[in-house]
Write a protein that holds these residues in place. Sequence first.
Motif, PDB file in Angstrom:
ATOM      1  N   PHE A  66      62.991  -4.043-123.804  1.00  0.00           N
ATOM      2  CA  PHE A  66      62.164  -4.493-122.681  1.00  0.00           C
ATOM      3  C   PHE A  66      62.208  -3.515-121.513  1.00  0.00           C
ATOM      4  O   PHE A  66      61.227  -3.384-120.771  1.00  0.00           O
ATOM      5  N   GLU A  67      63.295  -2.821-121.344  1.00  0.00           N
ATOM      6  CA  GLU A  67      63.331  -1.775-120.311  1.00  0.00           C
ATOM      7  C   GLU A  67      62.355  -0.654-120.659  1.00  0.00           C
ATOM      8  O   GLU A  67      61.654  -0.125-119.786  1.00  0.00           O
ATOM      9  N   GLN A  68      62.291  -0.309-121.942  1.00  0.00           N
ATOM     10  CA  GLN A  68      61.334   0.701-122.381  1.00  0.00           C
ATOM     11  C   GLN A  68      59.896   0.200-122.254  1.00  0.00           C
ATOM     12  O   GLN A  68      58.986   0.962-121.904  1.00  0.00           O
ATOM     13  N   LEU A  69      59.697  -1.094-122.503  1.00  0.00           N
ATOM     14  CA  LEU A  69      58.365  -1.665-122.348  1.00  0.00           C
ATOM     15  C   LEU A  69      57.921  -1.637-120.890  1.00  0.00           C
ATOM     16  O   LEU A  69      56.762  -1.337-120.585  1.00  0.00           O
ATOM     17  N   ALA A  70      58.843  -1.932-119.978  1.00  0.00           N
ATOM     18  CA  ALA A  70      58.515  -1.858-118.548  1.00  0.00           C
ATOM     19  C   ALA A  70      58.095  -0.443-118.166  1.00  0.00           C
ATOM     20  O   ALA A  70      57.132  -0.240-117.406  1.00  0.00           O
ATOM     21  N   GLN A  71      58.818   0.541-118.690  1.00  0.00           N
ATOM     22  CA  GLN A  71      58.480   1.939-118.402  1.00  0.00           C
ATOM     23  C   GLN A  71      57.093   2.277-118.950  1.00  0.00           C
ATOM     24  O   GLN A  71      56.294   2.944-118.282  1.00  0.00           O
ATOM     25  N   TYR A  72      56.802   1.799-120.160  1.00  0.00           N
ATOM     26  CA  TYR A  72      55.487   2.041-120.768  1.00  0.00           C
ATOM     27  C   TYR A  72      54.375   1.440-119.901  1.00  0.00           C
ATOM     28  O   TYR A  72      53.342   2.077-119.649  1.00  0.00           O
TER      29      TYR A  72
END
Length: 455
Positions: free
Chosen positions: A53-59
């Motif tokens: 989810f941290e990577q999704l936020a960045q995306y």
Amino acid sequence: MPKFFKSLNPYTQEIIGEYMEASDVELEVKLEWAQSNQRDWAKRSFAERAICFEQLAQYLREHKAELALLMTQEMGKILPEALGEIEKCAGQCIHYAQHAEALLHADDIPTDATTYSGVSYEPIGIILAIMPWNFPFWQVFRYAVPALMAGNVTLLKHAPNVFGCALAIERAFRAVGFPEGVFQAIIADVDAVHRLVADDRVGMVTLTGSERAGASVAALAGSHIKKSILELGGSDALIVLPDADLDKAAAAAVQSRMMNAGQVCIAAKRFLVHQDIKAVFTDKILSLIQGLTQGDPLDSSTKMGPLARIDLAEGLERQLHKALAQGATLLCGGKRDGCNFEPTLLDNVSPDSVVFKEETFGPLAAITTFASEEEAIQLANASRYGLSAAIWTQDLDKAKSIGRQLEVGSVFVNAVVRSDSRLPIGGVKRSGYGRELSEAGIKEFCVAKTHYINS
């Protein structure tokens, strides 16, 4: 023959996408993917799921411009609001990535003569979600992030006019490495929803939408002994007392009612104004509403875009004409051109008026006068809906007292009603049941499992 869904730009009426309905075979494949991947996803640690989810936020933040543009093109939201919605989704990802484990930490419950007793919160499995078009990204992330952080997987049935947004969200999950089957969008109609709710592999259903849709889905889920969460219509009251800061109250009222072209469940739709300050308050909100610039939602000078579909604009127009026939006074607006509906203010709205009794999903505000706090409470509660309410006063003790008497799920004092990842949101009465967001929201997607170990 396969069915095709068309996505129309509500401002230009141009076709911007066509989507073919999923076949029964394709739906079965998606169900199998969801079922086969759910256990593995649930076995991952909270820390591992949080990284996704941290990577999704960045995306989301890196692709904010293109995602916001798609949202504006599909449902007419002005670009600044669309950009803000994407940012809010990114914040939702970070919030639950940081807090889900603590929110679902097993509770120790001391009991007599046991070595241990407590409660753990286990995932339900496959969550079917039926989501609306008015916040095509936020409504999805609002449920999906806590549901998935709890170890569930999900099938999303989005509104047909924003299937492009649904597929864009699915691509985002895949792009950052979520396992196949954890988040899947389905291109389908109501018949497919019925089949999915009836399928034993689907554990629960969550719906945000109309009262009619909620009643249908709740009945269907109940017939299959499945949990449901419903966030339905709203006709929120904004109560303005004589001692309120009228400049702030007026600005908040217009913001709440006219944001997203009035297509907000928790918008202030009924302005309940004390008779002593009614004239001054009305002049203030009238001036603010008349200053709203309506037009192309991609134009930076535009403050309000069109309604999302022509049938929605036509429905609001019918409500307006009926309200005028029932004695309401038109102070401004009221004209419709296609999906464009002028910001509208009605005065002298009685509790019997259609715009008082029904939900108005568009840029139409209704003023009703009261003479006492008791009457204000009575008027606020004289609705079959009960999502939220706002109270404007400088007497906070009085606000708390009034708030406890309002039949709603949320009360905001001297503030615009809004959703916040840290606070539960949901309604009472015909506005639905269950809660989203916060600790209460993530636990809705869990089974509370009791553990009792005797010494």
